[in-house]
Design an enzyme around this catalytic site. Sequence first.
Site, PDB file in Angstrom:
ATOM      1  N   SER A 194      68.413  39.273  56.291  1.00 18.83           N
ATOM      2  CA  SER A 194      69.146  38.291  57.083  1.00 18.83           C
ATOM      3  C   SER A 194      68.208  37.159  57.528  1.00 18.83           C
ATOM      4  O   SER A 194      67.593  36.506  56.689  1.00 18.83           O
ATOM      5  CB  SER A 194      69.825  38.989  58.262  1.00 18.83           C
ATOM      6  OG  SER A 194      70.759  38.149  58.890  1.00 18.83           O
ATOM      7  N   ASP A 208      80.652  39.770  52.432  1.00 17.03           N
ATOM      8  CA  ASP A 208      79.793  39.650  53.608  1.00 17.03           C
ATOM      9  C   ASP A 208      80.270  38.441  54.408  1.00 17.03           C
ATOM     10  O   ASP A 208      80.116  37.302  53.963  1.00 17.03           O
ATOM     11  CB  ASP A 208      78.338  39.491  53.173  1.00 17.03           C
ATOM     12  CG  ASP A 208      77.367  39.382  54.346  1.00 17.03           C
ATOM     13  OD1 ASP A 208      77.815  39.373  55.503  1.00 17.03           O
ATOM     14  OD2 ASP A 208      76.143  39.298  54.098  1.00 17.03           O
ATOM     15  N   HIS A 252      77.001  43.121  56.093  1.00 14.78           N
ATOM     16  CA  HIS A 252      75.751  42.369  56.141  1.00 14.78           C
ATOM     17  C   HIS A 252      74.513  43.270  56.213  1.00 14.78           C
ATOM     18  O   HIS A 252      73.394  42.770  56.249  1.00 14.78           O
ATOM     19  CB  HIS A 252      75.786  41.430  57.364  1.00 14.78           C
ATOM     20  CG  HIS A 252      74.735  40.376  57.362  1.00 14.78           C
ATOM     21  ND1 HIS A 252      74.594  39.451  56.338  1.00 14.78           N
ATOM     22  CD2 HIS A 252      73.752  40.084  58.264  1.00 14.78           C
ATOM     23  CE1 HIS A 252      73.586  38.650  56.608  1.00 14.78           C
ATOM     24  NE2 HIS A 252      73.052  39.017  57.769  1.00 14.78           N
TER      25      HIS A 252
END
Length: 268
Positions: free
Chosen positions: A98, A220, A248
């Site tokens: 991320s 996602d 995610h």
Amino acid sequence: MWGMDVRSRHHVTVEGPVGAPVMVLAHGFGCDQNMWRLVVPRLAEQFQVVLFDHVGAGRSDSSAWSEERYRTLDGYADDVIEILRDLDAGPVVFVGHSVSASVGVLAAVREPELFAKLILLNPSPCFVDDGDYRGGFSAEDIEELLESLESNYLGWSAAMAPVIMGNPERPELGEELTNSFCRMDPAIARVFARATFLSDNRSDLAGVTVPTLVVQCSQDVIAPPEVGAFVQAQIAGSVLETLPATGHCPQLSAPQATAEAIVEFAAA
């Protein structure tokens, strides 16, 4: 091998055989190194796996946190460079999840000699839609998200974590992420959230010169598939792999597929 100050500041831990190639795992917003626990056993079969907590997360030394240093992702990139220098293990495989994908990009552009390979797991260089670029959120969406987070962090965590996790039929996953978010100091979380959701690192991608794998999930809501395709197109020679997974955080929701994708690229 590691300077005590860096090790204690980031609660550095190591798994896997001494002398094996080194792989460093970096967690995303609201998480800590525990997020990797389901993939570490597979990775540690072939790599010496180094885990750490960003300052302000997990068991890091939160007294090292300052708003001035961490109001942009550059402060986190500085930390990664310090950790890798302190590691003194030669170029490493760096896996960033991320926002830590963007942190890894910034660090690898600045000091590419520290990186053997870069693996970007569910990256998003910019969360805000911009012309033809689809980041997944309007500017208004992001401002509402940040206002909600800043006014009631615990409530925001309970509402958003299951959405981010994206596996409603497995509520225990959303609950784990909620609990992880809630362990973070709200004052630190507010600053990190602004650095995460308001950063635009699209122009940095072209500066990456190390072999790179982009890993995304088929669904996602935080980093849509178009974002992974964009990142892959911007980094010369990079490879894109789409996991048959939703949400995610595939290292929790689909650990076997995630670990195999990482190992296959890292060991090649």
